[in-house]
Design an enzyme around this catalytic site. Structure first.
Site, PDB file in Angstrom:
ATOM      1  N   ASN A  52       0.835  -1.204   0.000  1.00 46.84           N
ATOM      2  CA  ASN A  52       0.000   0.000   0.000  1.00 46.84           C
ATOM      3  C   ASN A  52       0.872   1.257   0.000  1.00 46.84           C
ATOM      4  OD1 ASN A  52      -2.388  -1.448   0.039  1.00 46.84           O
ATOM      5  ND2 ASN A  52      -2.697  -1.242   2.234  1.00 46.84           N
ATOM      6  N   ARG A 109       4.190  -0.824  25.668  1.00 52.40           N
ATOM      7  CA  ARG A 109       3.599  -0.188  24.491  1.00 52.40           C
ATOM      8  C   ARG A 109       3.625   1.332  24.647  1.00 52.40           C
ATOM      9  NH1 ARG A 109      -2.248   0.156  22.218  1.00 52.40           N
ATOM     10  NH2 ARG A 109      -2.903  -0.282  24.329  1.00 52.40           N
ATOM     11  N   MET A 162       1.221  -3.350  12.188  1.00 48.88           N
ATOM     12  CA  MET A 162       0.566  -4.423  12.929  1.00 48.88           C
ATOM     13  C   MET A 162       0.679  -4.224  14.439  1.00 48.88           C
ATOM     14  SD  MET A 162      -0.815  -6.016  10.524  1.00 48.88           S
ATOM     15  CE  MET A 162      -1.463  -7.473  11.336  1.00 48.88           C
ATOM     16  N   LEU A 218      -1.737   1.524  18.316  1.00 55.27           N
ATOM     17  CA  LEU A 218      -1.118   2.718  18.866  1.00 55.27           C
ATOM     18  C   LEU A 218      -1.592   2.922  20.297  1.00 55.27           C
ATOM     19  CD1 LEU A 218      -1.461   5.252  15.911  1.00 55.27           C
ATOM     20  CD2 LEU A 218       0.545   3.901  16.546  1.00 55.27           C
ATOM     21  N   ASN A 271      -6.247   4.512   8.732  1.00 51.48           N
ATOM     22  CA  ASN A 271      -5.765   3.134   8.651  1.00 51.48           C
ATOM     23  C   ASN A 271      -6.464   2.404   7.516  1.00 51.48           C
ATOM     24  OD1 ASN A 271      -4.407   0.768   9.483  1.00 51.48           O
ATOM     25  ND2 ASN A 271      -6.077   0.166  10.823  1.00 51.48           N
ATOM     26  N   THR A 272      -5.728   1.513   6.875  1.00 51.73           N
ATOM     27  CA  THR A 272      -6.323   0.595   5.907  1.00 51.73           C
ATOM     28  C   THR A 272      -6.653  -0.703   6.636  1.00 51.73           C
ATOM     29  OG1 THR A 272      -4.164  -0.309   5.294  1.00 51.73           O
ATOM     30  CG2 THR A 272      -4.966   1.561   4.001  1.00 51.73           C
ATOM     31  N   HIS A 273      -7.730  -1.363   6.218  1.00 53.56           N
ATOM     32  CA  HIS A 273      -8.090  -2.641   6.843  1.00 53.56           C
ATOM     33  C   HIS A 273      -8.689  -3.572   5.788  1.00 53.56           C
ATOM     34  CE1 HIS A 273      -9.004  -5.402  10.053  1.00 53.56           C
ATOM     35  NE2 HIS A 273     -10.208  -5.549   9.548  1.00 53.56           N
ATOM     36  N   SER A 281     -11.549  -1.408   3.849  1.00 51.14           N
ATOM     37  CA  SER A 281     -12.032  -0.180   4.487  1.00 51.14           C
ATOM     38  C   SER A 281     -10.871   0.762   4.782  1.00 51.14           C
ATOM     39  CB  SER A 281     -12.734  -0.499   5.812  1.00 51.14           C
ATOM     40  OG  SER A 281     -13.818  -1.381   5.633  1.00 51.14           O
ATOM     41  N   ASP A 338      -9.242   5.425  16.200  1.00 53.08           N
ATOM     42  CA  ASP A 338      -9.686   5.843  17.527  1.00 53.08           C
ATOM     43  C   ASP A 338      -9.031   4.905  18.540  1.00 53.08           C
ATOM     44  OD1 ASP A 338     -11.154   3.480  17.430  1.00 53.08           O
ATOM     45  OD2 ASP A 338     -13.108   4.460  17.449  1.00 53.08           O
ATOM     46  N   ASP A 359     -10.024  -1.102  15.146  1.00 50.03           N
ATOM     47  CA  ASP A 359     -10.714  -0.924  13.864  1.00 50.03           C
ATOM     48  C   ASP A 359     -12.157  -0.451  14.053  1.00 50.03           C
ATOM     49  OD1 ASP A 359      -8.429  -1.746  12.429  1.00 50.03           O
ATOM     50  OD2 ASP A 359      -8.941  -3.836  12.744  1.00 50.03           O
TER      51      ASP A 359
END
Length: 193
Positions: A14, A64, A89, A92, A106-108, A135, A140, A144
């Site tokens: 992508n 994290r 992957m 956040l 984001n791409t999903h 999508s 957020d 997803d």
């Protein structure tokens, strides 16, 4: 001109499509930096296009949140208008989402809210559905679960494997991503949480 930082974890297909689109003089956005959470193959695409890269290895941090602080420091150095998660992957940390929201997309590889999470293609096959999709969403604090900017259905064919289905979803994802970035850059698409 909308400036983009793109975050990846893998091969960056992508990312490559976005770099190719952004290399056209009439495209209203430019990728100014590409980051990864590991030594990702896709960083080579950025280097080929002369785009600076950075790596914030997830495994180098105790939590994290610590990883997120360093990621935010790297992003702050570039001051992008929009952050594109393209195969990153990792979730956040909430502090990173809060810092940049709603300017993170984001791409999903699924037709959200169907099949969220890291295994959207596998989950669609396991569910035996006739179609899934791709999508583009605003990030957020959920998985997803952010506002949907664009999506399109992709049929599941008899005999599909995770690899064959994902290979048919990827071109749709790329097209939707490029279109969404263009529409954000021109003001035709407004981001909100």
């Amino acid at each position: 001109m909308l400036t983009l930082a793109v975050l990846i974890s893998g091969t960056g297909s992508n990312l490559r499509a976005l770099l190719e689109a952004a290399s056209h003089p009439d495209f209203p956005a430019r990728v100014i930096a590409v980051g990864a959470d590991r030594d990702a193959e896709g960083l080579a695409h950025a280097e080929e296009f002369g785009i600076p890269t950075f790596t914030v290895p997830y495994t180098a941090y105790a939590s994290r949140e610590e990883w997120g602080r360093e990621l935010a420091a790297q992003l702050d150095a570039w001051q992008p208008d929009l952050i594109v998660l393209s195969g990153l992957m990792r979730l956040l940390p909430p502090a990173v989402v809060e810092r940049y929201a709603p300017n993170i997309i984001n791409t999903h590889p699924a037709y959200l809210p169907e099949f969220p999470g890291a295994h959207g293609v596998r989950d669609a096959l396991a569910a035996g559905v006739a179609e899934t999709g791709a999508s583009i969403i605003v990030i957020d604090d959920g998985i997803d679960s952010g506002p949907i900017l664009a999506q399109e259905r992709v049929p599941v064919l008899p005999g599909d494997t995770e690899a064959t289905l994902h290979d048919r979803i990827k071109p749709v994802e790329r097209r939707l991503l490029i279109d969404a970035v263009q529409r954000i850059a021109t003001g035709d698409l407004t981001l909100s949480r």
